[in-house]
Design a protein around this motif. Sequence first.
Motif, PDB file in Angstrom:
ATOM      1  N   UNK A  73      -0.456   7.123  -4.881  1.00 46.67           N
ATOM      2  CA  UNK A  73       0.047   7.355  -3.542  1.00 46.67           C
ATOM      3  C   UNK A  73      -0.176   6.204  -2.583  1.00 46.67           C
ATOM      4  N   UNK A  74       0.102   6.484  -1.306  1.00 48.88           N
ATOM      5  CA  UNK A  74      -0.138   5.467  -0.288  1.00 48.88           C
ATOM      6  C   UNK A  74      -1.632   5.401  -0.023  1.00 48.88           C
ATOM      7  N   UNK A  75      -2.046   4.302   0.545  1.00 46.65           N
ATOM      8  CA  UNK A  75      -3.475   4.124   0.804  1.00 46.65           C
ATOM      9  C   UNK A  75      -4.013   5.209   1.733  1.00 46.65           C
ATOM     10  N   UNK A  76      -3.145   5.762   2.552  1.00 45.24           N
ATOM     11  CA  UNK A  76      -3.593   6.809   3.476  1.00 45.24           C
ATOM     12  C   UNK A  76      -4.018   8.053   2.721  1.00 45.24           C
ATOM     13  N   UNK A 109       1.802  12.444  -2.620  1.00 45.75           N
ATOM     14  CA  UNK A 109       0.862  11.396  -2.242  1.00 45.75           C
ATOM     15  C   UNK A 109       1.569  10.169  -1.678  1.00 45.75           C
ATOM     16  N   UNK A 118       0.816  -1.216   0.000  1.00 46.49           N
ATOM     17  CA  UNK A 118       0.000   0.000   0.000  1.00 46.49           C
ATOM     18  C   UNK A 118       0.847   1.262   0.000  1.00 46.49           C
TER      19      UNK A 118
END
Lengths: 604, 366
Positions: free
Chosen positions: B286-289, A184, A147
């Motif tokens: 991007x990151x999952x956050x 991001x 992730x």
Amino acid sequence: MKEPKANFFSPFKGIKYMVKKPVTIRVPKETREAAGRYRGFHTNDWEDCIGCGTCADICPTDAINMEKVPEYDSPEGEKDERPVIDYGRCCFCGFCIDICTTGSLKMSKDYIYINENPDTFLYIPEEQGINKNFPEEGYQRNEITDLLDLERISMRHVKSSKRKDSFLEYVKGFSKEEAKREASRCVECGICTDRCPAHMDIPEYINSIWDDDLKEGTKWLYETNPLPNVCGRVCTHKCEEVCAISHRGEPIAIRWLKRYIVDNTPEKDYEEVVLSNVSKKSKGSIGIVGAGPSGLTAAYYLRTLGYNVDIYEEKEYAGGVMRYGIPKYRLPDKALDKDIKFIKKIGVNIITNTRVGKDIEFSDLENKYDAVYISTGFMEPRYLKIEGSDHKDVIAAMDFLPKVRDFARNEGKIPDVYKKIVVIGGGDVAYDVGRSAARIQMIKYGKIDVTLTALENYEDLPASEDEIIEGREEGLEMYPSSGPVKILIEKNKIKGLKTAECISLFDDNGNFKPELNHDNTTFHKGTQVYISIGQAPNYDYLPENLKEKLNFVGPKIETDENGQTNIDWLFAGGDIVNGPDIINGVADGHNSAKGIDKLLNNNQ
Amino acid sequence: MKEVKLFHGPNHPGMHGNFSVHLTVDGDTVKKAKPNPGMLHRGFEKLMERRLWLNNIALIPRVCVPEPDLNEAVYSMAVEKIQNLEIPERAKYIRVLMMELARISVHMMSIGGIGGPTGVYTAPNWALADRDLILDIFEKITGHRVYHMYIVPGGVRQDIDEKTFRFIENTIRDIEKRLKDYKEIIFESPIIHKRLKGTAPLTKEQALNWGVTGPGLRSTGEKYDVRKQFPYFVYDKLDFDIPVADKSDAFTRLYLKYLEVKQSIKIIKQVINKIPKGKVRLKLTGTALKWKIKKGEAYGKVESSRGEFGYYVVSDGGRSPYRVQVRGASYPQGLYGIEAGLPETRLEDVAIWLDTMGVCAPEIDR
């Protein structure tokens, strides 16, 4: 649809199952092994875990909390916290595993845990697992489940063939699209903030890029750093070294994102942010010696607190090392001018061409101001004492670089760089010297011949990686592990530098004492030798009686945590307290501004 | 005679899930029925508004406990629609595989579930054991048996390897072999016939008026299936039939589910043969956050074991949904249907009515 008909005998066909084995298993006599990807109880490798808290952030059920480890003094780049999982809440989704920045948090195949004490279900994952049996790893993160975004957006540069004869800035800066994508990638752990000497609110301003609110970003920058244009270009970015993403991927380009904010915030918004910080109440006046990074920062924050501030600068322009040290291709004047413009705009008075101790006595400052902040920096060259080093063609970095800046600003004549030169030193300044000299050679002769020699071996070169790579691209030759022995002079002309292999840098007590192997020497041809082995302070402006009172540690002045010296009204910061680094100067400036405010407010 | 109020809830062995009905009975006949949801209420829709786009994947499987995958799929579908994300072909096949496996497992549960109201306890014993075989597959693919959190916006979380496909094939073949026994023991059982045939009838008109979909509607002769009518993922590339009945009663509705299991097995076999190689997941930026979904709104719908199941997702461009509305498949029959259709049913048939209509408590309570 054809419906089945009822049949009296049909149900009796089930009798055949009476002789078959049961489908159930007898727990606990029989156990059932979990599947390979089973998401069972967590394990956490404390050696790898950096306490970044990303697992806690992603946790959909708030089952993970970061708790401080008692009596643990965490090293740089690590927080003193570790995750605690509440198995009353955990839903075993495994997102924490997918996003773990270091890969320390894992899931095991263990899925049975029995304990009569409900408190034990609040579990601090360790390597041995909840049942203390070092369970087999179950669910594993891979590149599909990951992730995090591990790849950095590469910065666009002017090609080395085009940049090496020009002092124009070669780093192009991010476009909006690139900046947003880079922003991001941030997981907002804040380890960078802890590491940054100025404790800049990095996650917050990166967030503002992602949210497309650059005004907010500027606001965050000016909270801790009034020189974002400078630091967005030439900061030593200690933050990126500890970036949580760097454990599995490439660190976030924090420095370039900072630059993106200041380069792209509309002038109107920018001005509004900076001017809105100023408190109108005037409380006192402060004198500052030296308009370098630290002096300017202190001036900005003192001014925002309502003080009248005068900065005394001996040179023609404010900026110190930013104006006269760092080459223009890394830090163009217009960036520095922008920062200084806003510092002036809020009412800081910069008095240039005025050397304290010569044009104005230090005692006058003492009388005139409620407090004085000195931040005169390490602007003097440090000379090397080897055979031949007193020759006129041996040039010190801090003598050479200001001349290059003057030339690049079209205010001085082209520095006299010879066709073949040798630079002693392996730090950022040595590269500044080498790359500046190379540009001048290119302009003058159309050919680059620059050799760098450094004491350190290649892996430990103090220069930043960017400098080493870009220097190589531009044609600089680097010889690591080479200690200078002698500068060979024939007929009053330099022939070159003789170096010997450097075996070790420090003695057993950890003191700097390079040891050379004189059996293994190299001769570097060159007609000019540049020395860039560090800089030194100059305290001539301080009166003797003050110098006696001050506590010196080597070349540096000792201060307390507020930047206050042994003398009540005298504060110091920047290079002369913490050694050369712009961001240290910014941090000291801010800190001392708060210290001065504390002092003066208590007096009142 | 005097009317009596009765509480028909989780205390009754024939009641599935934490749902209850307040019955007013006159003798053995129900005169009035009032659904009483709320025992499972967690405010899913509201909770989603303050969770990250990804985090919702861990929350929404709970909207339908026996068939959690379709929540993930339909939510992801809506999100992808807003984001204009075309997911990889392989991911689509894997999603179909997951949804059909889920359909088998939930139909098994329904077939087993009839044991409670009728007393044929062979059915739950068998069906739940076979359902566990499907859960074994889920465990191998996703790492979990019930709440898989496997289908995410952009595709699926992990790829499936050849070995697992062989395992699925073998398991499916085992189940297929056993289907004959199901027919003999359950659907040819005189007890089941006696108890279910003609019980809890549903007319086509009623079904259409209430908004019933799925096996309920199909049992009245209406051939409506989202998979055929509005093909999603790769259902248009697969060959399968939609079983329908002409007259809807408890028996036909249950038997349709049995027939659908056969169709699902057919689909799964095709998926395993046809699945292309390639990526299984597209990543958002991007990151999952920091995931953000474009401003917009979309409705994703799939055919669940109980009918049309949909999520209406609204995004304001932020990191969490602005609003999510769940269209639970059993919502029509579970709320309105009970009030309108349950009266005049005999008390002992209430459980059969609720079971074969496929009332799923968390969907109504979401």
